[in-house]
Design a protein around this motif. Structure first.
Motif, short mmCIF file in Angstrom:
data_model
loop_
_atom_site.label_atom_id
_atom_site.label_comp_id
_atom_site.label_asym_id
_atom_site.label_seq_id
_atom_site.Cartn_x
_atom_site.Cartn_y
_atom_site.Cartn_z
N ARG A 1 2.89 10.88 8.45
CA ARG A 1 2.34 11.41 9.46
C ARG A 1 0.88 11.24 9.34
O ARG A 1 0.30 10.46 10.72
CB ARG A 1 1.93 12.72 8.84
N ILE A 2 -0.34 9.96 8.53
CA ILE A 2 -1.56 9.59 8.72
C ILE A 2 -1.28 8.03 9.15
O ILE A 2 -1.85 8.01 10.40
CB ILE A 2 -1.74 9.34 7.13
N CYS A 3 -0.04 7.82 8.87
CA CYS A 3 -0.36 6.38 10.08
C CYS A 3 0.80 6.31 11.31
O CYS A 3 0.88 5.89 12.19
CB CYS A 3 0.98 5.33 9.81
N ASP A 4 1.05 7.89 11.62
CA ASP A 4 1.65 7.72 13.12
C ASP A 4 3.13 7.11 13.17
O ASP A 4 3.82 6.28 14.32
CB ASP A 4 0.78 8.03 14.30
N LEU A 5 4.07 6.81 11.80
CA LEU A 5 5.55 6.48 11.81
C LEU A 5 6.37 7.99 11.45
O LEU A 5 6.08 8.93 10.71
CB LEU A 5 4.88 5.79 10.55
N ASP A 6 7.62 7.12 12.07
CA ASP A 6 8.65 8.10 11.32
C ASP A 6 8.39 7.69 9.92
O ASP A 6 8.55 6.76 8.90
CB ASP A 6 9.95 7.01 12.22
N LYS A 7 9.26 8.76 9.02
CA LYS A 7 9.27 9.16 7.79
C LYS A 7 10.32 8.05 7.21
O LYS A 7 10.42 7.92 6.00
CB LYS A 7 9.42 10.16 7.12
N GLN A 8 11.26 7.66 7.89
CA GLN A 8 12.69 6.36 7.66
C GLN A 8 11.65 5.06 8.15
O GLN A 8 12.11 4.51 7.16
CB GLN A 8 13.92 6.60 8.88
N THR A 9 11.02 5.23 8.28
CA THR A 9 10.01 3.79 8.49
C THR A 9 9.32 3.72 7.29
O THR A 9 9.47 2.54 6.13
CB THR A 9 9.63 3.99 9.73
N ILE B 1 8.68 1.49 1.31
CA ILE B 1 8.92 2.15 -0.02
C ILE B 1 9.68 1.14 -0.54
O ILE B 1 9.57 0.41 -1.66
CB ILE B 1 8.78 3.42 -0.04
N HIS B 2 11.25 1.52 -0.05
CA HIS B 2 12.75 1.12 -0.52
C HIS B 2 13.30 -0.15 0.03
O HIS B 2 14.14 -0.61 -1.48
CB HIS B 2 13.46 1.90 -0.61
N ARG B 3 12.10 -1.05 0.21
CA ARG B 3 13.21 -2.44 0.72
C ARG B 3 13.50 -3.83 -0.88
O ARG B 3 14.02 -3.85 -0.60
CB ARG B 3 12.07 -3.00 1.67
N ASP B 4 12.73 -3.77 -1.90
CA ASP B 4 12.57 -4.37 -2.59
C ASP B 4 13.61 -3.83 -3.44
O ASP B 4 14.85 -4.75 -4.01
CB ASP B 4 11.19 -4.61 -3.79
N VAL C 1 0.73 -1.03 0.10
CA VAL C 1 0.11 -0.18 0.51
C VAL C 1 0.97 1.22 -0.17
O VAL C 1 0.38 2.18 -0.85
CB VAL C 1 -0.86 0.50 1.27
N PHE C 2 2.07 1.05 0.76
CA PHE C 2 2.92 2.16 0.65
C PHE C 2 2.92 2.84 -0.47
O PHE C 2 3.66 3.78 -0.73
CB PHE C 2 3.86 2.04 1.77
N GLN C 3 3.48 1.81 -0.99
CA GLN C 3 4.10 2.08 -2.42
C GLN C 3 3.38 2.28 -3.25
O GLN C 3 3.79 2.94 -4.48
CB GLN C 3 5.38 0.39 -2.83
N ALA D 1 0.99 9.17 -5.31
CA ALA D 1 2.19 11.10 -5.91
C ALA D 1 1.87 11.06 -4.06
O ALA D 1 1.84 12.69 -3.82
CB ALA D 1 1.98 11.99 -6.34
N VAL D 2 1.62 10.19 -3.12
CA VAL D 2 1.64 10.55 -2.03
C VAL D 2 2.96 10.38 -1.09
O VAL D 2 3.24 9.86 -1.77
CB VAL D 2 0.73 9.77 -1.05
N SER D 3 3.03 11.82 -0.90
CA SER D 3 4.20 12.07 -0.37
C SER D 3 4.67 10.77 0.64
O SER D 3 4.15 10.60 1.48
CB SER D 3 4.97 13.20 0.35
N GLN D 4 6.01 10.60 1.39
CA GLN D 4 6.07 9.78 2.17
C GLN D 4 6.18 10.23 3.44
O GLN D 4 5.65 9.29 4.50
CB GLN D 4 7.71 9.34 1.93
N VAL D 5 6.49 12.08 3.64
CA VAL D 5 6.14 12.42 4.70
C VAL D 5 4.81 12.51 5.36
O VAL D 5 4.25 12.59 6.70
CB VAL D 5 6.34 13.77 4.82
#
Length: 78
Positions: A57-65, A70-73, A40-42, A49-53
């Motif tokens: 914010r919406i998921c209450d997560l750190d942007k690095q997470t 997103i870039h794990r694969d 879903v993130f990807q 075009a939804v930003s990582q930030v």
């Protein structure tokens, strides 16, 4: 090791086995949920075009997470 027939010990061993099995199943569910969330993130980032930030914010997560998910694969292919 000698087989112990004490009912209390037997009960505790059965409980330990049950808890271990339940923990294993929970970990499988967490992995499945993580994979689904990552997809879903990807999709949000790459296709909508939804930003990582904003995702963070919406998921209450750190942007690095979110970035890592997103870039794990991509990192696995290197």
């Amino acid at each position: 090791m000698k087989q112990n027939t004490d009912p209390q010990i037997e009960s505790m061993l059965n409980l330990a086995k049950d808890l271990t099995d339940r923990m294993s199943e929970s970990l499988k569910q967490i992995r499945t949920l993580g994979d689904e969330r990552r997809r879903v993130f990807q999709s949000l980032f790459n296709n909508h075009a939804v930003s990582q930030v904003e995702i963070a914010r919406i998921c209450d997560l750190d942007k690095q997470t979110v970035h890592n998910a997103i870039h794990r694969d991509e990192r696995k292919k290197r």
